[in-house]
Every structure is written in structure tokens, then in C-alpha cells.
Scaffold this motif. Sequence first.
Motif, PDB file in Angstrom:
ATOM      1  N   GLU A 255      18.181   8.511   6.204  1.00 31.09           N
ATOM      2  CA  GLU A 255      18.783   8.440   7.538  1.00 31.09           C
ATOM      3  C   GLU A 255      17.702   8.260   8.605  1.00 31.09           C
ATOM      4  O   GLU A 255      17.824   7.431   9.514  1.00 31.09           O
ATOM      5  N   ARG A 256      16.612   9.021   8.476  1.00 29.49           N
ATOM      6  CA  ARG A 256      15.536   8.957   9.470  1.00 29.49           C
ATOM      7  C   ARG A 256      14.916   7.558   9.514  1.00 29.49           C
ATOM      8  O   ARG A 256      14.719   6.970  10.582  1.00 29.49           O
ATOM      9  N   VAL A 257      14.637   7.029   8.323  1.00 23.83           N
ATOM     10  CA  VAL A 257      13.987   5.715   8.255  1.00 23.83           C
ATOM     11  C   VAL A 257      14.896   4.620   8.813  1.00 23.83           C
ATOM     12  O   VAL A 257      14.465   3.771   9.600  1.00 23.83           O
ATOM     13  N   ILE A 258      16.168   4.651   8.420  1.00 25.25           N
ATOM     14  CA  ILE A 258      17.094   3.610   8.892  1.00 25.25           C
ATOM     15  C   ILE A 258      17.249   3.680  10.413  1.00 25.25           C
ATOM     16  O   ILE A 258      17.257   2.660  11.104  1.00 25.25           O
ATOM     17  N   THR A 259      17.372   4.884  10.937  1.00 21.01           N
ATOM     18  CA  THR A 259      17.519   5.042  12.391  1.00 21.01           C
ATOM     19  C   THR A 259      16.325   4.434  13.111  1.00 21.01           C
ATOM     20  O   THR A 259      16.465   3.727  14.118  1.00 21.01           O
ATOM     21  N   GLU A 260      15.134   4.699  12.575  1.00 25.38           N
ATOM     22  CA  GLU A 260      13.924   4.173  13.203  1.00 25.38           C
ATOM     23  C   GLU A 260      13.866   2.645  13.101  1.00 25.38           C
ATOM     24  O   GLU A 260      13.522   1.966  14.069  1.00 25.38           O
ATOM     25  N   LEU A 261      14.249   2.104  11.936  1.00 24.76           N
ATOM     26  CA  LEU A 261      14.214   0.648  11.745  1.00 24.76           C
ATOM     27  C   LEU A 261      15.197  -0.055  12.676  1.00 24.76           C
ATOM     28  O   LEU A 261      14.896  -1.114  13.235  1.00 24.76           O
ATOM     29  N   LYS A 262      16.366   0.554  12.866  1.00 26.33           N
ATOM     30  CA  LYS A 262      17.386  -0.054  13.720  1.00 26.33           C
ATOM     31  C   LYS A 262      16.901  -0.227  15.153  1.00 26.33           C
ATOM     32  O   LYS A 262      17.346  -1.120  15.869  1.00 26.33           O
ATOM     33  N   ARG A 263      16.003   0.666  15.550  1.00 27.70           N
ATOM     34  CA  ARG A 263      15.507   0.605  16.920  1.00 27.70           C
ATOM     35  C   ARG A 263      14.592  -0.612  17.116  1.00 27.70           C
ATOM     36  O   ARG A 263      14.504  -1.155  18.210  1.00 27.70           O
ATOM     37  N   VAL A 264      13.890  -0.996  16.054  1.00 24.28           N
ATOM     38  CA  VAL A 264      12.868  -2.034  16.172  1.00 24.28           C
ATOM     39  C   VAL A 264      13.374  -3.416  15.753  1.00 24.28           C
ATOM     40  O   VAL A 264      12.926  -4.430  16.272  1.00 24.28           O
ATOM     41  N   PHE A 265      14.297  -3.449  14.793  1.00 27.06           N
ATOM     42  CA  PHE A 265      14.692  -4.736  14.223  1.00 27.06           C
ATOM     43  C   PHE A 265      16.120  -5.127  14.617  1.00 27.06           C
ATOM     44  O   PHE A 265      16.959  -4.261  14.881  1.00 27.06           O
ATOM     45  N   ASP A 266      16.381  -6.445  14.636  1.00 25.59           N
ATOM     46  CA  ASP A 266      17.737  -6.934  14.868  1.00 25.59           C
ATOM     47  C   ASP A 266      18.584  -6.775  13.603  1.00 25.59           C
ATOM     48  O   ASP A 266      19.772  -6.543  13.665  1.00 25.59           O
ATOM     49  N   TRP A 267      17.933  -6.953  12.451  1.00 22.09           N
ATOM     50  CA  TRP A 267      18.635  -6.863  11.174  1.00 22.09           C
ATOM     51  C   TRP A 267      17.845  -5.983  10.209  1.00 22.09           C
ATOM     52  O   TRP A 267      16.660  -6.202  10.002  1.00 22.09           O
ATOM     53  N   VAL A 268      18.522  -5.001   9.635  1.00 20.62           N
ATOM     54  CA  VAL A 268      17.931  -4.175   8.579  1.00 20.62           C
ATOM     55  C   VAL A 268      18.748  -4.476   7.321  1.00 20.62           C
ATOM     56  O   VAL A 268      19.928  -4.130   7.258  1.00 20.62           O
ATOM     57  N   ILE A 269      18.128  -5.171   6.355  1.00 18.85           N
ATOM     58  CA  ILE A 269      18.889  -5.589   5.171  1.00 18.85           C
ATOM     59  C   ILE A 269      18.445  -4.769   3.963  1.00 18.85           C
ATOM     60  O   ILE A 269      17.279  -4.808   3.562  1.00 18.85           O
ATOM     61  N   CYS A 270      19.358  -3.998   3.416  1.00 13.97           N
ATOM     62  CA  CYS A 270      19.023  -3.073   2.336  1.00 13.97           C
ATOM     63  C   CYS A 270      19.418  -3.670   0.988  1.00 13.97           C
ATOM     64  O   CYS A 270      20.597  -3.928   0.743  1.00 13.97           O
ATOM     65  N   ASP A 271      18.423  -3.853   0.111  1.00 17.58           N
ATOM     66  CA  ASP A 271      18.661  -4.381  -1.234  1.00 17.58           C
ATOM     67  C   ASP A 271      19.016  -3.205  -2.139  1.00 17.58           C
ATOM     68  O   ASP A 271      18.167  -2.384  -2.468  1.00 17.58           O
ATOM     69  N   SER A 272      20.284  -3.121  -2.542  1.00 17.57           N
ATOM     70  CA  SER A 272      20.744  -1.974  -3.330  1.00 17.57           C
ATOM     71  C   SER A 272      20.367  -2.131  -4.801  1.00 17.57           C
ATOM     72  O   SER A 272      20.343  -3.236  -5.325  1.00 17.57           O
TER      73      SER A 272
ATOM     74  N   VAL B 128       0.847  -1.186   0.000  1.00 17.93           N
ATOM     75  CA  VAL B 128       0.000   0.000   0.000  1.00 17.93           C
ATOM     76  C   VAL B 128       0.886   1.240   0.000  1.00 17.93           C
ATOM     77  O   VAL B 128       0.834   2.064  -0.908  1.00 17.93           O
ATOM     78  N   TYR B 129       1.704   1.338   1.034  1.00 18.10           N
ATOM     79  CA  TYR B 129       2.647   2.453   1.113  1.00 18.10           C
ATOM     80  C   TYR B 129       4.066   1.925   0.901  1.00 18.10           C
ATOM     81  O   TYR B 129       4.319   0.731   1.077  1.00 18.10           O
ATOM     82  N   ASP B 130       4.968   2.849   0.546  1.00 22.79           N
ATOM     83  CA  ASP B 130       6.335   2.421   0.297  1.00 22.79           C
ATOM     84  C   ASP B 130       7.334   3.366   0.962  1.00 22.79           C
ATOM     85  O   ASP B 130       6.950   4.341   1.624  1.00 22.79           O
ATOM     86  N   LEU B 131       8.610   3.058   0.751  1.00 22.34           N
ATOM     87  CA  LEU B 131       9.708   3.830   1.349  1.00 22.34           C
ATOM     88  C   LEU B 131       9.598   5.328   1.043  1.00 22.34           C
ATOM     89  O   LEU B 131       9.801   6.170   1.923  1.00 22.34           O
ATOM     90  N   ILE B 132       9.254   5.658  -0.195  1.00 20.69           N
ATOM     91  CA  ILE B 132       9.155   7.082  -0.567  1.00 20.69           C
ATOM     92  C   ILE B 132       8.011   7.757   0.195  1.00 20.69           C
ATOM     93  O   ILE B 132       8.160   8.883   0.673  1.00 20.69           O
ATOM     94  N   ASN B 133       6.881   7.064   0.328  1.00 17.84           N
ATOM     95  CA  ASN B 133       5.769   7.632   1.094  1.00 17.84           C
ATOM     96  C   ASN B 133       6.212   7.969   2.514  1.00 17.84           C
ATOM     97  O   ASN B 133       5.846   9.010   3.058  1.00 17.84           O
ATOM     98  N   VAL B 134       7.004   7.070   3.099  1.00 13.04           N
ATOM     99  CA  VAL B 134       7.458   7.302   4.477  1.00 13.04           C
ATOM    100  C   VAL B 134       8.419   8.492   4.508  1.00 13.04           C
ATOM    101  O   VAL B 134       8.310   9.379   5.366  1.00 13.04           O
ATOM    102  N   ILE B 135       9.324   8.535   3.537  1.00 14.70           N
ATOM    103  CA  ILE B 135      10.294   9.634   3.498  1.00 14.70           C
ATOM    104  C   ILE B 135       9.592  10.977   3.290  1.00 14.70           C
ATOM    105  O   ILE B 135       9.940  11.975   3.898  1.00 14.70           O
ATOM    106  N   GLN B 136       8.572  10.977   2.452  1.00 17.89           N
ATOM    107  CA  GLN B 136       7.857  12.223   2.163  1.00 17.89           C
ATOM    108  C   GLN B 136       6.823  12.571   3.247  1.00 17.89           C
ATOM    109  O   GLN B 136       6.098  13.546   3.112  1.00 17.89           O
ATOM    110  N   GLY B 137       6.726  11.711   4.255  1.00 20.22           N
ATOM    111  CA  GLY B 137       5.789  11.995   5.343  1.00 20.22           C
ATOM    112  C   GLY B 137       4.338  11.701   4.992  1.00 20.22           C
ATOM    113  O   GLY B 137       3.420  12.165   5.675  1.00 20.22           O
TER     114      GLY B 137
END
Lengths: 242, 271
Positions: free
Chosen positions: B103-120, B57-66
Amino acid sequence: MTKMLTDARAIRIKGRSFLAVVLAPDLPFDDWLVRLDDLAARSAGFFLGRPVVLDVTDLPIDRAQLKELIAELAGRSVNIMGIEGGRPSILGPGMPPALKGGRPVSDEAVAKEPIIELHNSEPKPSVPEMRPTLQSIVIRDPVRSGQSVIFPEGDVTIIGSVASGAEIIAGGSIHIYGTLRGRAMAGSLGNASARIFCRKLEAELLAIDGIYKMADDMAPGLRGHSVQLWLEGDSIMAEKLI
Amino acid sequence: MGKVIVVTSGKGGVGKTTSTAALGAALAQRNERVVVVDFDVGLRNLDLVMGAERRVVYDLINVIQGEAKLSQALIRDKRLETLFLLPASQTRDKDNLTPEGVERVITELKRVFDWVICDSPAGIESGATLAMRHADMAVVVTNPEVSSVRDSDRIIGLLDSKTMKAERGERMEKHLLLTRYDANRAERGDMLKVEDVLEILSIPLIGIIPESMDVLRASNIGAPVTLADARSAPAMAYFDAARRLAGEVLPITIPGEKRGIFGKIFARRAA
Ligand SMILES: Nc1ncnc2c1ncn2[C@@H]1O[C@H](COP(=O)(O)OP(=O)(O)OP(=O)(O)O)[C@@H](O)[C@H]1O
Ligand SMILES: [Mg+2]
């Protein structure tokens, strides 16, 4: 094509600084352009995006010939940022500016001043320059594809390999304690006694004091070996180290 | 605080997305909380490989754009409850991926998850440099052929210069994952040897994934290969790689060869 490789006269390119490569053409230009094309074909993209200075010192050419040469080079996407050693009488509007690479641009017949001085608008007092002591740097990591190590001040030592697509440019000698797969250019400011040493030779391009050798020009027996390279006259000499 | 891993390669089509999904699912099966993040804006694939494409439904860009909260954009896997996906946008311009937003999204994810795996994404443009920017460690995906190895070498150079870790003067932990390894072609000498790739890239190896139809079958049913068929050869290789990522020390075997690579090297020395 391979006949060009044995041509006694190499294409002379000098890594004057990391900003520019200096091309010194010789006559007749047609032959020189053929050799340049050959070099360019074997070192894909070497001139791309690199500012090039054209050194025409002592060439008995007139303005029309120079214009034609610049046009030929432009047609090969070699963009000349400046002309060195050109008498004011052969330079003119619509041409790249004259550069003063160490020697004054002089022409008995015409003015003593260069048309444009890129380095400094103030006339420099001609105090003899103190030669700084030769320096050296040591890099402890492999040099990766796309990276350049540029050290005009002296020797470069790499503890590790130099990847395909990486380059080392040194004012002095280059020592590689690993495999040389990329490019190594020693004596880049004009030092014919600079040498290149590597533990395993797989280089794409080697240069000492502006004399170049591409991978195809190297004796196949040297590949994969510990090698040192030096300059004798206009030829790069090589010898196995062990 | 969770660990951020970037899965990167320079060259396209070498198996980044496949590996992100497989490693993510393998780590989640150890009961660790995992999110896989798709940075390939405009060419998203991770949702397909994870079988979640109909649930975006929503994606990374939606989160970044608020325009959406992170919790609204995260999709929980239907099979593994500790596995989540943060999808990329397929329609938005990739310029919307801003450094501050990432930066904001990754910081938030790190708080909740043990592993944040980014597919480049492939390449060395901003998408790839943003995906690696906040990583603690990198998985460099490489196929045993010359152009892939050279591109990986280039990416390693960027990992050592363009990341936060590098800028702070710290050392980025890098691991080589050799994928699409074909034992038959290796035998015929049509591929670079494992030793040669290791010598050129000089970073530690965390796994060799064989070329296998099981990978295609898994992606066709929309499941990471480590979930679709845990007993298949590529899945087992990914499980081992995940254990090495988590810090375990295991011997590595070259597919199609009986002895481990280190056993082989020792055997040759002894001979
Ligand atoms: N071990 C494997 N065996 C067989 N096929 C594989 C294997 N790994 C990946 N593939 C296939 O290779 C193709 C590319 O894989 P994938 O999408 O994971 O690469 P990528 O690096 O993410 O590509 P891109 O750079 O386009 O994002 C896919 O069709 C995938 O199924
Ligand atoms: Mg992908």
C-alpha cells in the motif's frame, strides 16, 4: 461406465446446508460405492474439502458394516463429519458423532438420547416451527468461476450467466437469465417441487431435491437451449422452453 | 494522481509480462510517466523483457522492508525517459510482500507517475491478490482457450471482491486483452471464437494481440515489442490497446480478418 448412468437408482445427495452435503447410501454398499465412484469421477473434486454427513436412516446394518462403509469412504477422501439416523446400537467409539437432522435419533432397545448432540446441548422445547415465508434474491451480475451463491431460504434469480466452476444452491427454484455453465442445485433443503430454468443450458451439474444429473447424463438435444427442469419421482425431467 | 492498472490472468504463461512491458512502453511513448512494477517475487521476468536485468540493484522487497528508498530502486529505461521499472526480488521470500508495504509503495508511485502498471504473478494466491489490491482498473489477459478463459473468469470474481475498490463498494473497471491469437488456428476452429470468449467473460475488449515471432524476437533483445518493432502486428495491436486504456474509442479488428469485429457483427445482422 455408461451403464451406471442408466441405473434407476440415483446417488442421493442432499445439500442440507452450505456447510454440509448429506450422503444417503443404500444396500448393498458395494453397488452404491460403485455408483458413488462413478459420480465422483464425473464431478472431479465434488467432495473435496466439503464436510459430508452420512444418512443411514432405516438401513438394516450393524456396527461392523457401518465401520467398513466409513473406512471405504475415508479411502476415497470423503470425510464424514457426522452420522444421521443411526441407531445408537450401531454407533460407537472411533466413529463420527451422531447428528440429529430434524428427526430424533431413536432406538427402542437402547437409550432415547443421541450420543452427541452437535447443534445444542440444551434440550430443545418441541414447539412446532413456524415456516417463514419463502424469500427470493436477485443477482444482477454474472456469477464467476469459483463463486457460490447459497440461498437456502428460497428462490434465486440470476440476471447474467453462471460460469463453469461456479455454483448456485437454492432452497427454492433457480432462474438464470443467461447461460448456465456451472452447477445449479435447487430445492436443496428438500423441496421436490423446486425447478431450474435457464436461458441456455451448458451445465456441469444439475440437482433438484438431492437428485443429481451430471453433464454426460443430459440429453444432448437440450444443450444450448432454453430449458426448464423439474423432478418426477427420482428422475429429473427436462423440457425446452422455446 | 496516477492510475493503477493490474495486469492479471489466473493462468500462467498467457502473456501478462509481455503485455505489461508492451503497454507500459506504448503509454510512455505518448509522453506519459509510466512505471511497470513486477509483483512476481521469486520468478521475476519483467526486468528481462525490459532489458534491465543487469541494472537491478534494489527491488520492491528492499523498498518494502525499508532497506532502500523508492528512488533508489526505480530503474529508468535507456530508450524512453518517461518509462521506469520497479523490479521484483528474485531471491527473497514472497512473504516479505506485506499488504501494508505494498500500500505504501503504490501510494507513493501514484503521486509521481501517470500510470502504475502492476505485473501480477499467475495463480490466485497472495502475490496475485496483492498485485490487484490497489488497482483502479484491471487488464485481464486471456488466451482463446477454455482453461485460460475459466481462470480469467475466476480472477474477475476476485477483482470484484478482494480489491480495495470492491471493498469500498465501487466498481472495478475491467478490460479484456486477448493474447496469442492465432488466425490460422482460429480458421481451423481449434480456438475459442472471440465472440464466445466475450460472451463468457462479459467484460469489454481492449485488444486482440496476434501470436507472433515478433514477440519472441523483442524479448530476446530485451525490449518491449512496442519499442523493438513499432510496425509489427503485435506492437500495433498493443498501441491501440494502450489508446483504449487511455480512454479513446477505436474499432477492434480480429487479426487475419479484414473487417472490424463490430462490422462483422453488423454485416451478419443485415444479412
Ligand atoms: N503474442 C505472442 N506471440 C508469441 N509469443 C508470445 C506472445 N505473447 C507472449 N508470448 C510468449 O509466451 C511466453 C509467456 O509470456 P509471458 O511471460 O508474458 O506470460 P506471463 O503471463 O507473464 O507468464 P507467467 O504467468 O509465468 O508470469 C513467453 O515466452 C512469451 O514470449
Ligand atoms: Mg509473468
